[in-house]
Design an enzyme around this catalytic site. Structure first.
Site, short mmCIF file in Angstrom:
data_model
loop_
_atom_site.label_atom_id
_atom_site.label_comp_id
_atom_site.label_asym_id
_atom_site.label_seq_id
_atom_site.Cartn_x
_atom_site.Cartn_y
_atom_site.Cartn_z
N GLU A 25 36.95 41.79 39.18
CA GLU A 25 37.40 42.52 38.00
C GLU A 25 38.76 42.04 37.49
OE1 GLU A 25 39.38 46.35 38.49
OE2 GLU A 25 38.53 46.47 40.50
N LYS A 84 41.95 48.57 28.93
CA LYS A 84 41.22 48.83 30.18
C LYS A 84 39.78 49.16 29.80
CE LYS A 84 41.11 52.19 33.98
NZ LYS A 84 41.84 53.27 34.67
N LYS A 157 39.25 55.01 45.70
CA LYS A 157 40.71 55.14 45.52
C LYS A 157 41.18 56.48 46.11
CE LYS A 157 40.56 54.65 41.09
NZ LYS A 157 41.01 54.58 39.69
N1 PSU Z 1 41.71 50.16 42.69
C1 PSU Z 1 42.89 49.48 42.70
N2 PSU Z 1 43.44 49.13 41.52
C2 PSU Z 1 42.83 49.42 40.34
C3 PSU Z 1 41.57 50.09 40.34
C4 PSU Z 1 41.06 50.44 41.54
O1 PSU Z 1 43.44 49.17 43.75
O2 PSU Z 1 43.38 49.06 39.31
C5 PSU Z 1 40.82 50.30 39.04
C6 PSU Z 1 39.41 49.72 39.17
O3 PSU Z 1 39.24 48.80 38.12
C7 PSU Z 1 38.50 50.90 38.99
C8 PSU Z 1 39.32 51.74 38.04
O4 PSU Z 1 37.25 50.57 38.48
O5 PSU Z 1 40.63 51.64 38.62
C9 PSU Z 1 38.82 53.14 37.89
O6 PSU Z 1 39.55 53.74 36.86
P1 PSU Z 1 39.08 55.15 36.26
O7 PSU Z 1 39.37 56.16 37.35
O8 PSU Z 1 39.98 55.34 35.05
O9 PSU Z 1 37.64 55.04 35.94
#
Ligand code: PSU
Ligand code: MN
Length: 295
Positions: A25, A84, A157
């Site tokens: 990604e 994003k 996360k």
């Molecule tokens: N984990 C990390 N850094 C990031 C992300 C995850 O260590 O930047 C990112 C990934 O791209 C994941 C996104 O798909 O955060 C999810 O964001 P959201 O909760 O806004 O969907």
């Protein structure tokens, strides 16, 4: 020539030859680290995929097209002002000619369009804490339900509600495999997560499970690999989340804000662990993809 999707010759040749390809990604390149550290993480992840014998395909939207396999010079264009991109954002960004950094969900949606089935990342998005206020659930989960792909990660996360996310993954029929562990890693921390749905010991075993899951009509598979170095930042994360809440920071802006604050207030510790786990997961995705190609 495809006016919407551009795949590099190397990636296309590997796909045509049924050889191992791993999607990576760009959200973590543009938004996951203070610039320009993300570029180094992206390049190191590609090197880890190659080290495992697979071809890396870093994905992002550039010059009106979804690019599958960015060059190093192209990767450098993924600065913090890049959009994003979740799966809903790919088409508008391409049509409008903006630069877009893909999340896990955005990357997998693009990868699926060209037949890539493996990805390495840091942590999957999921159910945010406090659900249903706000009702924020990452589009990563919806894509896992729809797309046949295996994601090597350090779990979900940890700023999220991890047990709730694990429940939703079960509802969506997404296997959560522990790589040599019985519980889902908590991103920076190896221990303390919810139980996985099955444990695997090797890349070959993960590849065999993926193959069987896909033959049975399944789609996404999450593989959790614990970080080599474990860090307890639970209290610090709570503190930063409370601050984000007070300042009205939410939605797509929440993760970049929390990661940046963690990096700053841990004296760079989380940044180092985050970088290392992302690179290790890319390598594991490469190993699993190679094992799958050999089946
Ligand atoms: N984990 C990390 N850094 C990031 C992300 C995850 O260590 O930047 C990112 C990934 O791209 C994941 C996104 O798909 O955060 C999810 O964001 P959201 O909760 O806004 O969907
Ligand atoms: Mn969200």
């Amino acid at each position: 020539m495809d006016h919407l999707i551009r795949t590099t010759d190397e990636v296309q040749a590997a796909l045509d030859g049924r050889r191992a390809v791993v999607a990576l990604e760009t959200t973590l390149v543009a938004h996951g680290f203070p610039a320009p550290a993300g570029i180094e993480v992206g390049l190191a992840s590609e090197a880890a995929v190659r080290g495992a014998g697979a071809v890396p395909a870093t994905i992002g939207v550039l010059d009106g097209r979804v690019v599958i396999g960015l060059t190093a010079a192209e990767l450098e264009r993924f600065a913090p002002d890049a959009r994003k991109l979740g799966p809903r954002d790919l088409a508008p960004c391409a049509v409008q000619g903006a630069i877009g950094a893909t999340t896990v969900g955005g990357t997998l949606a693009a990868a699926a369009a060209v037949g890539i089935r493996f990805m390495g990342t840091g942590g999957l998005g999921g159910v945010h804490r406090g659900f249903p206020t706000p009702p924020d659930v990452s589009a990563d989960l919806g894509v896992c339900a729809r797309v046949p792909a295996l994601i090597a990660s350090s779990g979900v996360k940890s700023l999220l509600d991890v047990p709730a996310t694990a429940e939703v993954l079960e509802t969506l029929g997404v296997p959560v495999l522990g790589y040599r562990v019985d519980t889902l890693p908590l991103f920076y921390a190896a221990e303390g997560g919810p139980p996985v749905s099955a444990r695997v010991e090797t890349a070959e075993e993960a590849a065999a499970v993926a193959d069987a899951h896909w033959r049975l009509g399944g789609n996404g598979i999450l593989v959790g690999r614990p970080p080599d170095e474990s860090l307890d930042v639970a209290a610090l994360t709570e503190e930063i989340l409370a601050e984000a809440n007070e300042r009205g920071i939410g939605g797509q802006d929440l993760t970049p804000f929390v990661l940046a604050a963690l990096h700053e207030r841990s004296g760079g510790e989380t940044r180092r662990v985050n970088r290392d786990l992302i690179v290790a997961n890319a390598g594991l995705a490469g190993e699993i993809a190679v094992a799958h190609a050999a089946l």
